[in-house]
Design an enzyme around this catalytic site. Structure first.
Site, PDB file in Angstrom:
ATOM      1  N   ARG A 104     -30.972   9.948   9.818  1.00  9.66           N
ATOM      2  CA  ARG A 104     -29.954   8.929   9.564  1.00  9.66           C
ATOM      3  C   ARG A 104     -30.069   8.503   8.109  1.00  9.66           C
ATOM      4  O   ARG A 104     -31.123   8.025   7.694  1.00  9.66           O
ATOM      5  CB  ARG A 104     -30.223   7.765  10.518  1.00  9.66           C
ATOM      6  CG  ARG A 104     -29.116   6.776  10.585  1.00  9.66           C
ATOM      7  CD  ARG A 104     -29.406   5.776  11.678  1.00  9.66           C
ATOM      8  NE  ARG A 104     -30.396   4.800  11.275  1.00  9.66           N
ATOM      9  CZ  ARG A 104     -30.452   3.565  11.738  1.00  9.66           C
ATOM     10  NH1 ARG A 104     -29.576   3.179  12.661  1.00  9.66           N
ATOM     11  NH2 ARG A 104     -31.365   2.731  11.342  1.00  9.66           N
ATOM     12  N   THR A 108     -25.966   4.785   4.396  1.00  6.88           N
ATOM     13  CA  THR A 108     -24.701   4.803   5.163  1.00  6.88           C
ATOM     14  C   THR A 108     -24.931   4.677   6.669  1.00  6.88           C
ATOM     15  O   THR A 108     -23.996   4.400   7.413  1.00  6.88           O
ATOM     16  CB  THR A 108     -23.956   6.128   4.923  1.00  6.88           C
ATOM     17  OG1 THR A 108     -24.762   7.193   5.466  1.00  6.88           O
ATOM     18  CG2 THR A 108     -23.735   6.390   3.441  1.00  6.88           C
ATOM     19  N   ASP A 200     -39.490   1.775  13.436  1.00  5.86           N
ATOM     20  CA  ASP A 200     -39.046   3.149  13.166  1.00  5.86           C
ATOM     21  C   ASP A 200     -39.874   4.110  14.023  1.00  5.86           C
ATOM     22  O   ASP A 200     -41.068   4.310  13.788  1.00  5.86           O
ATOM     23  CB  ASP A 200     -39.218   3.473  11.685  1.00  5.86           C
ATOM     24  CG  ASP A 200     -38.547   4.791  11.330  1.00  5.86           C
ATOM     25  OD1 ASP A 200     -37.660   4.790  10.480  1.00  5.86           O
ATOM     26  OD2 ASP A 200     -38.913   5.833  11.944  1.00  5.86           O
ATOM     27  N   ASP A 203     -41.620   7.137  12.203  1.00  8.42           N
ATOM     28  CA  ASP A 203     -42.752   6.708  11.379  1.00  8.42           C
ATOM     29  C   ASP A 203     -43.935   6.279  12.243  1.00  8.42           C
ATOM     30  O   ASP A 203     -45.095   6.567  11.913  1.00  8.42           O
ATOM     31  CB  ASP A 203     -42.336   5.553  10.463  1.00  8.42           C
ATOM     32  CG  ASP A 203     -41.496   6.028   9.284  1.00  8.42           C
ATOM     33  OD1 ASP A 203     -41.551   7.227   8.971  1.00  8.42           O
ATOM     34  OD2 ASP A 203     -40.784   5.192   8.706  1.00  8.42           O
TER      35      ASP A 203
HETATM   36  O1  LIG Z   1     -28.352   5.699  16.629  1.00  5.59           O
HETATM   37  P1  LIG Z   1     -28.608   5.907  15.175  1.00  5.59           P
HETATM   38  O2  LIG Z   1     -28.095   4.767  14.341  1.00  5.59           O
HETATM   39  O3  LIG Z   1     -28.118   7.239  14.683  1.00  5.59           O
HETATM   40  O4  LIG Z   1     -30.190   5.822  14.952  1.00  5.59           O
HETATM   41  C1  LIG Z   1     -31.097   6.464  15.763  1.00  5.59           C
HETATM   42  C2  LIG Z   1     -31.757   7.600  15.058  1.00  5.59           C
HETATM   43  O5  LIG Z   1     -32.609   7.099  14.017  1.00  5.59           O
HETATM   44  C3  LIG Z   1     -33.918   7.629  14.207  1.00  5.59           C
HETATM   45  O6  LIG Z   1     -34.093   8.828  13.544  1.00  5.59           O
HETATM   46  P2  LIG Z   1     -34.364   8.896  11.948  1.00  5.59           P
HETATM   47  O7  LIG Z   1     -33.085   9.007  11.201  1.00  5.59           O
HETATM   48  O8  LIG Z   1     -35.265   7.780  11.569  1.00  5.59           O
HETATM   49  O9  LIG Z   1     -35.081  10.285  11.804  1.00  5.59           O
HETATM   50  P3  LIG Z   1     -36.579  10.662  12.192  1.00  5.59           P
HETATM   51  O10 LIG Z   1     -36.609  10.793  13.701  1.00  5.59           O
HETATM   52  O11 LIG Z   1     -36.791  11.952  11.497  1.00  5.59           O
HETATM   53  O12 LIG Z   1     -37.484   9.558  11.716  1.00  5.59           O
HETATM   54  C4  LIG Z   1     -33.998   7.822  15.708  1.00  5.59           C
HETATM   55  O13 LIG Z   1     -35.022   8.674  16.096  1.00  5.59           O
HETATM   56  C5  LIG Z   1     -32.630   8.336  16.039  1.00  5.59           C
HETATM   57  O14 LIG Z   1     -32.488   9.742  15.886  1.00  5.59           O
HETATM   58  O1  LIG Z   2     -34.611   0.588  15.430  1.00  8.53           O
HETATM   59  C1  LIG Z   2     -34.447   1.763  15.047  1.00  8.53           C
HETATM   60  C2  LIG Z   2     -33.197   2.279  14.712  1.00  8.53           C
HETATM   61  C3  LIG Z   2     -33.088   3.579  14.320  1.00  8.53           C
HETATM   62  N1  LIG Z   2     -34.190   4.346  14.273  1.00  8.53           N
HETATM   63  C4  LIG Z   2     -35.413   3.865  14.606  1.00  8.53           C
HETATM   64  O2  LIG Z   2     -36.404   4.602  14.567  1.00  8.53           O
HETATM   65  N2  LIG Z   2     -35.520   2.595  14.982  1.00  8.53           N
HETATM   66 MG   LIG Z   3     -37.190   7.588  11.583  1.00  8.84          MG
END
Ligand SMILES: O=P(O)(O)OC[C@H]1O[C@H](OP(=O)(O)OP(=O)(O)O)[C@H](O)[C@@H]1O
Ligand SMILES: O=c1cc[nH]c(=O)[nH]1
Ligand SMILES: [Mg+2]
Length: 209
Positions: A104, A108, A200, A203
């Site tokens: 994400r 944006t 997160d 993370d």
């Molecule tokens: O519903 P949304 O607003 O799209 O947010 C949710 C997304 O955000 C996080 O991923 P992230 O972008 O942090 O990637 P990662 O899993 O690689 O940390 C989470 O694991 C989802 O995939």
């Molecule tokens: O709360 C949140 C939203 C998006 N992605 C995450 O990992 N946590």
């Molecule tokens: Mg993430």
């Protein structure tokens, strides 16, 4: 319209509390996410079809039940979805696993797809899309569109924590997709994080912050 199920089993709820706590470290966080994923899979697979077969026990002949061979596919959204895969595979070892790589954009909040690799027969499988977080719904929405474009016909979405905004997006865009959550939280904050949420997920699983 797709259904939303909040899986309120006491073990799921108890473990989710520890996943949410900020002092829970990476090792414990990872273990708990896997455990909750397995417990959720137990509930989600409640309606898998069974068939009767006849077997020999050491004592006699018996007519008993076995899974009728419905093919299942798990589709974690990278990275954080990976943290739920092993727990589910312990229960459904025959499931095939496809991967959708999405992150994400922090400015944006729009998802960016960077990888996709799926089992060749996804149109025959009941797919479970897996991601701990359903926030704006952008990532899950994109992943489900990608799967449908490639022929998927049966999709469930499984997340630990959902925000009302994300649930609405999936219900509107994919009325055929049932959503399974361990908790439906209050809202998104101004940075697009779920409140109260768990922070997160990627993370916390992989110790990258
Ligand atoms: O519903 P949304 O607003 O799209 O947010 C949710 C997304 O955000 C996080 O991923 P992230 O972008 O942090 O990637 P990662 O899993 O690689 O940390 C989470 O694991 C989802 O995939
Ligand atoms: O709360 C949140 C939203 C998006 N992605 C995450 O990992 N946590
Ligand atoms: Mg993430």
């Amino acid at each position: 319209m797709g259904n939303v199920f909040v899986l309120d089993h006491p073990l799921i709820q108890h473990k989710l509390t520890y996943i949410r706590k900020k002092e829970t470290g990476t090792k414990e966080f990872r273990e708990l996410v896997d455990e909750v994923a397995a417990l959720m899979a137990f509930e989600i697979t409640r309606d898998l079809p069974l068939e009767e077969i006849t077997i020999e026990t050491p004592v006699t002949t018996a007519t008993t039940k076995t899974l009728s061979g419905k093919k299942i596919g798990l589709v974690p959204i990278l990275r954080a979805g990976l943290g739920m895969v092993d727990g589910i595979l312990q229960l459904i070892p025959a499931a095939r696993v496809g991967h959708v790589g999405l992150y994400r954009d922090p400015e944006t909040l729009k998802p960016v797809e960077y990888y996709i690799k799926l089992p060749s027969d996804i149109e025959e499988r009941d797919l479970i899309v897996i991601d701990p977080m359903l926030a704006t719904g952008g990532s899950a929405n994109d992943a489900i569109h990608s799967l449908k474009k490639r022929g998927a016909t049966s999709i469930k979405l499984m997340c630990l924590v959902g925000a009302p905004e994300g649930v609405e997006v999936i219900k509107k865009e994919h009325p055929d997709v049932d959503i399974y959550l361990a908790a439906l939280d209050e809202k998104l904050n101004e940075k697009g994080y779920i409140e109260p949420g768990l922070g997160d997920a990627g993370d916390r699983l992989y110790g990258t912050k």
